[in-house]
Design a protein around this motif. Structure first.
Motif, short mmCIF file in Angstrom:
data_model
loop_
_atom_site.label_atom_id
_atom_site.label_comp_id
_atom_site.label_asym_id
_atom_site.label_seq_id
_atom_site.Cartn_x
_atom_site.Cartn_y
_atom_site.Cartn_z
N VAL A 141 0.86 -1.56 0.07
CA VAL A 141 0.02 0.07 -0.02
C VAL A 141 1.01 1.24 0.04
O VAL A 141 0.58 2.18 -0.77
CB VAL A 141 -0.96 -0.26 1.17
CG1 VAL A 141 -0.26 -0.18 2.66
CG2 VAL A 141 -1.81 1.28 1.31
N ALA A 142 1.87 1.17 0.74
CA ALA A 142 2.92 2.51 0.87
C ALA A 142 4.07 2.35 -0.30
O ALA A 142 4.42 3.32 -0.67
CB ALA A 142 3.29 2.67 2.41
N ASP A 143 4.47 1.07 -0.50
CA ASP A 143 5.58 0.66 -1.18
C ASP A 143 5.17 -0.27 -2.39
O ASP A 143 5.67 -1.44 -2.14
CB ASP A 143 6.81 0.13 -0.41
CG ASP A 143 8.10 -0.04 -0.90
OD1 ASP A 143 8.22 0.83 -2.20
OD2 ASP A 143 8.78 -0.57 -0.29
N MET A 144 4.64 0.23 -3.46
CA MET A 144 4.47 1.90 -3.68
C MET A 144 3.07 1.91 -4.45
O MET A 144 3.00 2.84 -5.32
CB MET A 144 5.34 2.62 -3.96
CG MET A 144 5.95 2.05 -5.56
SD MET A 144 7.14 3.38 -6.14
CE MET A 144 5.94 4.81 -6.36
N LYS A 145 2.24 1.20 -4.23
CA LYS A 145 0.98 1.26 -4.97
C LYS A 145 0.29 2.52 -4.85
O LYS A 145 -0.48 3.00 -5.71
CB LYS A 145 0.24 -0.06 -4.67
CG LYS A 145 0.54 -1.36 -5.41
CD LYS A 145 -0.14 -2.38 -5.27
CE LYS A 145 0.67 -3.70 -5.90
NZ LYS A 145 -0.17 -5.08 -5.81
N GLY A 146 0.22 2.87 -3.48
CA GLY A 146 -0.28 4.15 -3.30
C GLY A 146 0.52 5.15 -4.03
O GLY A 146 -0.19 6.28 -4.59
N GLY A 147 1.68 5.36 -4.24
CA GLY A 147 2.41 6.19 -5.00
C GLY A 147 1.96 6.30 -6.41
O GLY A 147 2.04 7.36 -7.19
N ASP A 148 1.85 4.98 -6.96
CA ASP A 148 1.62 4.71 -8.21
C ASP A 148 0.08 5.58 -8.67
O ASP A 148 -0.09 6.38 -9.58
CB ASP A 148 1.44 3.30 -8.84
CG ASP A 148 2.65 2.59 -8.82
OD1 ASP A 148 3.81 3.39 -8.94
OD2 ASP A 148 2.68 1.51 -8.48
N VAL A 149 -0.69 5.33 -7.81
CA VAL A 149 -2.14 5.93 -7.95
C VAL A 149 -1.91 7.62 -7.57
O VAL A 149 -2.66 8.14 -8.31
CB VAL A 149 -3.07 5.24 -6.72
CG1 VAL A 149 -4.28 5.99 -6.88
CG2 VAL A 149 -3.31 3.77 -7.07
N PHE A 204 7.87 8.46 -6.80
CA PHE A 204 6.81 8.63 -5.84
C PHE A 204 6.82 7.35 -4.81
O PHE A 204 5.82 6.71 -4.47
CB PHE A 204 5.57 8.25 -6.61
CG PHE A 204 5.24 9.47 -7.35
CD1 PHE A 204 4.28 10.49 -6.93
CD2 PHE A 204 5.94 9.79 -8.47
CE1 PHE A 204 3.99 11.68 -7.49
CE2 PHE A 204 5.81 11.05 -9.03
CZ PHE A 204 4.89 12.18 -8.70
N GLU A 205 8.28 7.02 -4.20
CA GLU A 205 8.11 6.15 -3.32
C GLU A 205 7.76 6.87 -2.09
O GLU A 205 7.44 8.11 -2.12
CB GLU A 205 9.81 5.67 -2.82
CG GLU A 205 10.30 4.80 -4.01
CD GLU A 205 9.90 3.47 -3.62
OE1 GLU A 205 9.28 2.99 -2.78
OE2 GLU A 205 10.54 2.35 -4.18
N LEU A 401 7.51 11.55 -2.95
CA LEU A 401 6.14 12.01 -3.19
C LEU A 401 5.03 11.06 -2.85
O LEU A 401 3.83 11.42 -3.29
CB LEU A 401 6.28 12.64 -4.74
CG LEU A 401 6.83 13.95 -4.72
CD1 LEU A 401 8.55 13.71 -5.06
CD2 LEU A 401 6.50 14.65 -6.29
N GLY A 402 5.28 9.82 -2.73
CA GLY A 402 4.28 9.04 -2.68
C GLY A 402 3.29 8.88 -1.37
O GLY A 402 3.45 9.83 -0.58
N LEU A 403 2.63 7.75 -1.10
CA LEU A 403 1.70 7.72 0.00
C LEU A 403 2.55 7.50 1.13
O LEU A 403 3.57 6.79 1.38
CB LEU A 403 0.88 6.28 -0.30
CG LEU A 403 -0.38 6.10 0.80
CD1 LEU A 403 -1.38 7.23 0.87
CD2 LEU A 403 -0.96 4.78 0.45
N THR A 404 2.25 8.29 2.23
CA THR A 404 2.78 8.21 3.73
C THR A 404 2.64 6.81 4.38
O THR A 404 1.22 6.50 4.40
CB THR A 404 2.37 9.17 4.51
OG1 THR A 404 2.83 10.46 3.75
CG2 THR A 404 2.90 9.06 5.93
N GLY A 405 3.42 5.94 4.71
CA GLY A 405 3.24 4.94 5.27
C GLY A 405 3.45 5.10 6.71
O GLY A 405 3.56 5.93 7.36
#
Length: 440
Positions: A141-149, A204-205, A401-405
């Protein structure tokens, strides 16, 4: 006058360019439209995260990696990108997703994500669960499908605001970031080629899982193997002219000198992960350990040590390798040592003036949008990542720049804070808009 250099051009810009770039307000119509568009599509973006997190894409699950790539490909097709899923057979992996758009204004952007996760099919973590209304626990979810989205959401917002067509953007989502294919020269070729075409690279990691920080420098990682041989004999003959010190003493000397000469080097680490030694050795084929046979009354004939080396710049890496090789060459009597650095290393993302300038712009956007200031991550808290392969080619690079885990990356406790999806997409989209549409 100030000069901002890009790969294919040098643009002479007046000082007030930088002031205007940093000073756009959220009252700007286009920026306001970008922010509204992110809010409009944020819910569907979160649903997309839920969908892809439940799709296993462990690096070696090629079918799953391609399925995630195909889903993202469809989303980017809708936004007018020219897309392709590459074949990774030549380097033993699933391949990558590449999407491009060509505009007429501003710098050329490279946006970097990855499709794969560390969670293979045998992992106990295969689906997401919501720990509360905003924290999702799930594989990648954080590493790193959230960043892809977040990449896709930012592109959607730029399109809705009517400014995407102006931009030259290449998106590379690799299929083997977590476990690189071999040879790495083929595995990373598409990414490096894209970097050579770009002026600015954005990764976007999830950085160090702190939305108040951004990555402008990452340490690279290289494996090393030390093999030492000595003269086998009865232990009563150790240190004699004919027998010498033996393999274990020589290995100890080398490791101790590594520590004494390099341990105080800022942001440099060199970790011996395992050591085996004795009369005979049987190292494991996967290079993660092995077995040894020896007796307390026999001088050791062989040792093997394997470890890694992490440096914050190419210059630091070269210097460290040279020092280590010199140490290895000063053998104890009747011993021989060989140090081999592994191929396929991840290079460091070297800190540059351009990276710091990009951080300055990002920080200004974050503050203008009401999200507060952002500072640089300590590179000791930023491991190797695909962004590092751009280091020699782009003028400006930044990651995180990605999703905060939640700090549980690569474990069954990996989490992502869905509240940061819209935030990161807004900053990204407005930053790109400003870089393309600065008032000269």
């Amino acid at each position: 006058m100030m000069i901002l250099k890009f790969n294919y051009k040098s643009v002479v810009l007046p000082v007030f360019f930088f002031l205007s770039l940093l000073g756009f307000s959220q009252n700007n119509t286009e920026e306001s439209n970008i922010v509204k568009a992110v809010d409009k599509h944020a819910k569907s973006a979160i649903e997309l995260i839920k969908t892809v997190v439940n799709m296993n894409s462990g690096t070696m699950n090629f079918e799953g990696v391609r399925a995630v790539g195909s889903l993202f490909q469809k989303e980017l097709d809708k936004l007018g990108f020219k897309t392709a899923l590459t074949n990774g057979e030549a380097y033993g992996r699933a391949g990558h997703l590449i999407a491009t758009r060509k505009g007429e204004k501003g710098p050329k952007f490279l946006l970097i994500g990855h499709l794969d996760t560390v969670f293979e099919l045998e992992s106990p973590l295969q689906e997401y669960t919501m720990l509360n209304d905003s924290i999702m626990k799930g594989p990648g979810v954080a590493d790193m499908k959230g960043g892809d989205v977040i990449i896709i959401l930012a592109m959607q917002a730029l399109k809705d605001a009517g400014v995407l067509d102006d931009m030259s953007i290449e998106i590379v989502m690799t299929g083997d970031e977590e476990k690189s294919g071999n040879p790495i020269e083929l595995s990373k070729k598409d990414l490096i080629d894209a970097a050579k075409r770009a002026d600015i690279a954005l990764g976007f990691e999830n950085g160090d899982n702190n939305p108040k920080t951004i990555v402008v420098s990452r340490r690279g990682s290289a494996d090393w193997e030390l093999k030492v041989t000595g003269e086998p004999a009865h232990s009563s003959q150790i240190f004699t002219k004919d027998i010498g010190a033996g393999a274990i003493y020589e290995s100890s000397r080398i490791l101790n000198e590594f520590y004494l000469q390099l341990a105080k080097e800022k942001d440099l680490t060199f970790n011996p992960g395992f050591i085996i030694g004795g009369t005979t050795l049987k190292p494991d084929a996967d290079e993660t350990g092995g077995h040894s046979f020896g007796k307390s009354n026999v001088v050791a004939q062989e040792t093997i040590v394997r470890g890694d080396l992490r440096a914050v710049s190419l210059e630091q890496l070269k210097k460290a390798k040279a020092t280590m090789r010199k140490i290895v060459s000063g053998n104890y009597p009747k011993t021989n040592a060989q140090l081999v650095f592994g191929e396929g290393a991840y290079p460091p993302l070297t800190l540059t003036e351009g990276n710091l300038k990009l951080l300055e712009y990002f920080n200004s956007v974050s503050q203008d949008l009401g999200f507060g200031s952002v500072s640089a991550v300590n590179p000791r808290n930023a491991g190797a990542a695909d962004i590092s392969f751009t280091s020699e080619y782009v003028d400006m690079a930044m990651d995180g720049l990605g999703l905060t885990g939640g700090g549980g990356d690569h474990t069954i406790n990996e989490t992502g804070n869905l509240n940061t999806v819209a935030t990161q997409a807004k900053i990204t989209a407005v930053l790109m808009y400003r870089l393309v549409n600065s008032k000269l």
